[in-house]
Design a protein around this motif. Structure first.
Motif, PDB file in Angstrom:
ATOM      1  N   LEU A   1      -5.303   8.272  -0.150  1.00 53.66           N
ATOM      2  CA  LEU A   1      -4.738   6.981   0.250  1.00 53.66           C
ATOM      3  C   LEU A   1      -3.271   7.130   0.633  1.00 53.66           C
ATOM      4  O   LEU A   1      -2.597   8.060   0.212  1.00 53.66           O
ATOM      5  CB  LEU A   1      -4.873   5.971  -0.887  1.00 53.66           C
ATOM      6  N   ILE A   2      -2.804   6.162   1.409  1.00 58.93           N
ATOM      7  CA  ILE A   2      -1.403   6.112   1.834  1.00 58.93           C
ATOM      8  C   ILE A   2      -0.822   4.774   1.389  1.00 58.93           C
ATOM      9  O   ILE A   2      -1.422   3.720   1.602  1.00 58.93           O
ATOM     10  CB  ILE A   2      -1.271   6.227   3.373  1.00 58.93           C
ATOM     11  N   LEU A   3       0.344   4.830   0.760  1.00 58.56           N
ATOM     12  CA  LEU A   3       1.054   3.628   0.341  1.00 58.56           C
ATOM     13  C   LEU A   3       2.137   3.322   1.370  1.00 58.56           C
ATOM     14  O   LEU A   3       2.988   4.159   1.655  1.00 58.56           O
ATOM     15  CB  LEU A   3       1.682   3.848  -1.037  1.00 58.56           C
TER      16      LEU A   3
ATOM     17  N   TYR B   1       3.860  -3.982  -0.546  1.00 55.19           N
ATOM     18  CA  TYR B   1       3.103  -2.749  -0.358  1.00 55.19           C
ATOM     19  C   TYR B   1       1.706  -3.007   0.192  1.00 55.19           C
ATOM     20  O   TYR B   1       1.076  -4.021  -0.110  1.00 55.19           O
ATOM     21  CB  TYR B   1       2.995  -2.001  -1.694  1.00 55.19           C
ATOM     22  N   LYS B   2       1.250  -2.044   0.979  1.00 57.71           N
ATOM     23  CA  LYS B   2      -0.099  -2.037   1.548  1.00 57.71           C
ATOM     24  C   LYS B   2      -0.692  -0.666   1.289  1.00 57.71           C
ATOM     25  O   LYS B   2      -0.029   0.355   1.497  1.00 57.71           O
ATOM     26  CB  LYS B   2      -0.037  -2.306   3.063  1.00 57.71           C
ATOM     27  N   ILE B   3      -1.931  -0.632   0.843  1.00 58.25           N
ATOM     28  CA  ILE B   3      -2.643   0.623   0.649  1.00 58.25           C
ATOM     29  C   ILE B   3      -3.640   0.780   1.789  1.00 58.25           C
ATOM     30  O   ILE B   3      -4.438  -0.120   2.056  1.00 58.25           O
ATOM     31  CB  ILE B   3      -3.380   0.643  -0.707  1.00 58.25           C
ATOM     32  N   PHE B   4      -3.569   1.924   2.452  1.00 62.26           N
ATOM     33  CA  PHE B   4      -4.508   2.237   3.535  1.00 62.26           C
ATOM     34  C   PHE B   4      -5.268   3.506   3.197  1.00 62.26           C
ATOM     35  O   PHE B   4      -4.725   4.437   2.595  1.00 62.26           O
ATOM     36  CB  PHE B   4      -3.766   2.465   4.855  1.00 62.26           C
TER      37      PHE B   4
ATOM     38  N   HIS C   1       6.377   5.331   4.066  1.00 61.25           N
ATOM     39  CA  HIS C   1       4.990   5.575   3.658  1.00 61.25           C
ATOM     40  C   HIS C   1       4.947   6.867   2.863  1.00 61.25           C
ATOM     41  O   HIS C   1       5.714   7.790   3.127  1.00 61.25           O
ATOM     42  CB  HIS C   1       4.064   5.647   4.878  1.00 61.25           C
ATOM     43  N   LYS C   2       4.065   6.886   1.860  1.00 64.01           N
ATOM     44  CA  LYS C   2       3.935   8.060   1.002  1.00 64.01           C
ATOM     45  C   LYS C   2       2.479   8.202   0.573  1.00 64.01           C
ATOM     46  O   LYS C   2       1.753   7.212   0.484  1.00 64.01           O
ATOM     47  CB  LYS C   2       4.811   7.918  -0.247  1.00 64.01           C
TER      48      LYS C   2
END
Length: 112
Positions: free
Chosen positions: A55-57, A4-7, A95-96
């Motif tokens: 934020l977007i996961l 996972y990446k958080i943006f 993405h969520k």
């Protein structure tokens, strides 16, 4: 298994527009894109994104990233996935939104 990446919203918008990114400012400074496992991502959110909403996961399959994904020792001696190439839209499985609810990030059901 997914990683996972958080943006932040602007970082996500840049990736969507360009189709590729070197990541967030911390990624650019470190020379690789930081990721977390399902077990690590909540702590990552609390440590690096405390109090941030919008934020977007992003979820990725590490098997599709090839040899440019390295597992390296980081926080607390745990192995974290690091991508040594730009992140591409094509890499993203899903993405969520990662909303802030009562001061904590609410992760999608069944992922962490």
């Amino acid at each position: 298994m997914l990683i996972y990446k958080i943006f932040r919203a602007d970082e996500w918008a840049e990736l969507q527009a360009a189709g590729v990114t070197n990541g967030a400012p911390v990624d650019v400074a470190d020379g690789f894109v930081h990721f977390s496992t399902a077990e690590q991502v909540a702590e990552t959110a609390a440590k690096h994104f405390a109090g941030q909403d919008g934020l977007i996961l992003l979820a990725l399959d590490p098997q599709t990233l090839g040899p440019t994904l390295k597992w390296e020792t980081s926080r607390g001696g745990a192995l974290f996935p690091h991508l040594y190439r730009p992140l591409r839209m094509a890499d993203i499985r899903w993405h969520k939104p990662l909303p802030l609810v009562d001061g904590a990030h609410r992760f999608p059901e069944g992922m962490a």
